[in-house]
Scaffold this motif. Structure first.
Motif, PDB file in Angstrom:
ATOM      1  N   THR A  86       0.852  -1.193   0.000  1.00  0.00           N
ATOM      2  CA  THR A  86       0.000   0.000   0.000  1.00  0.00           C
ATOM      3  C   THR A  86       0.885   1.240   0.000  1.00  0.00           C
ATOM      4  O   THR A  86       2.094   1.163   0.242  1.00  0.00           O
ATOM      5  N   ASP A  87       0.250   2.390  -0.223  1.00  0.00           N
ATOM      6  CA  ASP A  87       0.984   3.645  -0.040  1.00  0.00           C
ATOM      7  C   ASP A  87       0.834   4.100   1.405  1.00  0.00           C
ATOM      8  O   ASP A  87       0.285   3.374   2.247  1.00  0.00           O
ATOM      9  N   GLY A  88       1.269   5.304   1.711  1.00  0.00           N
ATOM     10  CA  GLY A  88       1.219   5.775   3.090  1.00  0.00           C
ATOM     11  C   GLY A  88      -0.177   6.034   3.613  1.00  0.00           C
ATOM     12  O   GLY A  88      -0.377   6.163   4.823  1.00  0.00           O
ATOM     13  N   ASN A  89      -1.170   6.088   2.716  1.00  0.00           N
ATOM     14  CA  ASN A  89      -2.565   6.289   3.106  1.00  0.00           C
ATOM     15  C   ASN A  89      -3.372   5.003   3.032  1.00  0.00           C
ATOM     16  O   ASN A  89      -4.602   5.045   2.966  1.00  0.00           O
ATOM     17  N   ASN A  90      -2.679   3.877   3.013  1.00  0.00           N
ATOM     18  CA  ASN A  90      -3.300   2.548   3.004  1.00  0.00           C
ATOM     19  C   ASN A  90      -4.061   2.254   1.712  1.00  0.00           C
ATOM     20  O   ASN A  90      -4.941   1.394   1.685  1.00  0.00           O
ATOM     21  N   ARG A  91      -3.717   2.948   0.650  1.00  0.00           N
ATOM     22  CA  ARG A  91      -4.306   2.637  -0.654  1.00  0.00           C
ATOM     23  C   ARG A  91      -3.477   1.546  -1.321  1.00  0.00           C
ATOM     24  O   ARG A  91      -2.241   1.633  -1.349  1.00  0.00           O
ATOM     25  N   ASP A 110       2.779   9.802  -2.812  1.00  0.00           N
ATOM     26  CA  ASP A 110       3.485  10.184  -1.585  1.00  0.00           C
ATOM     27  C   ASP A 110       4.893   9.612  -1.511  1.00  0.00           C
ATOM     28  O   ASP A 110       5.610   9.838  -0.541  1.00  0.00           O
ATOM     29  N   LYS A 112       5.899   6.549  -1.068  1.00  0.00           N
ATOM     30  CA  LYS A 112       6.040   5.583   0.021  1.00  0.00           C
ATOM     31  C   LYS A 112       5.460   4.240  -0.394  1.00  0.00           C
ATOM     32  O   LYS A 112       4.437   4.169  -1.075  1.00  0.00           O
TER      33      LYS A 112
END
Length: 223
Positions: A86-91, A110, A112
């Motif tokens: 995932t990315d840093g926003n849990n996507r 992001d 990440k």
């Protein structure tokens, strides 16, 4: 020729200054952060999450080591499954499997990648990982993934442990008793970890008290 020698001397001197060291550290990038927990230790499993931040555009090449550090080949990725990125926003991020020991993940906006997986370990020796309800021995090449191109970054490893477990390792102490650091990937991979109800013996040596791996009191030695 004299100008070249002078410039070289000045460059060497500058690289030794705190400013140059800070700039060099900044160029390496943020630390790779690992979180290791054991929600299913009864079935010899650990859950590992690696967070890679400050990434450039393009795919991140995540890998498991193929050797424990000697002249033998071991495909540690065979014990890794339930992989999620995932990315840093849990996507969720898409994962490509280019070969049997790696994954390619493209970071989100992001910069990440949060890369999580389940590790199976039922073999306690100097090569693999062994996990059960009483104890965990983690040979790091068999346990933690890494990303190519980020080998010079420092690492931070945080263990989520049962209340009675302690950590024995040459990794450096971090922010709390279950967090440890390494200055780079090479040091991390060369730092096996023993987890469980440790029995630690100390003994006197001259004016020092010695605990395995460090001096805990006295005027000599290195802390």
């Amino acid at each position: 020729m004299q100008k070249l020698v002078t410039a070289t001397i000045l460059s060497v001197c500058f690289l030794g200054t705190p400013l140059a060291q800070a700039q060099s550290k900044a160029e390496v990038g943020p630390a790779v952060q690992y979180a290791v927990s054991f929600p299913n230790a009864v079935h010899h499993e650990a859950r590992v999450t690696a967070t890679f931040a400050g990434l450039p555009k393009g795919p991140l090449h995540v890998r498991m080591a193929r050797s424990p550090g000697r002249y033998s080949l071991h495909e540690f990725a065979k014990n890794v499954y339930y992989v999620v990125a995932t990315d840093g926003n849990n996507r969720p991020l898409s994962i490509n499997r280019p070969d049997q020991y790696g994954w390619d993940v493209t970071p989100g906006p992001d910069g990440k990648v949060v890369f999580s997986y389940t590790l199976y370990g039922d073999h306690t020796d100097g090569t693999y990982a062994g996990i059960d309800q009483q104890y965990a021995h983690l040979n790091i090449p068999a346990t933690l993934c890494y990303a190519t191109g980020l080998e010079a970054r420092p690492a931070e490893v945080k263990f989520d442990l049962p209340a009675t477990w302690k950590v024995a390792t040459q990794l450096r102490a971090g922010a709390d008793k279950n967090t440890f650091t390494a200055p780079n990937l090479q040091y991390l991979m060369d730092s096996p970890v023993s987890l469980g109800e440790q029995q630690v013996r100390t003994w006197p040596e001259g004016d020092q008290t010695i605990e395995p791996g460090r001096v805990v009191s006295g005027t000599g030695g290195r802390p």
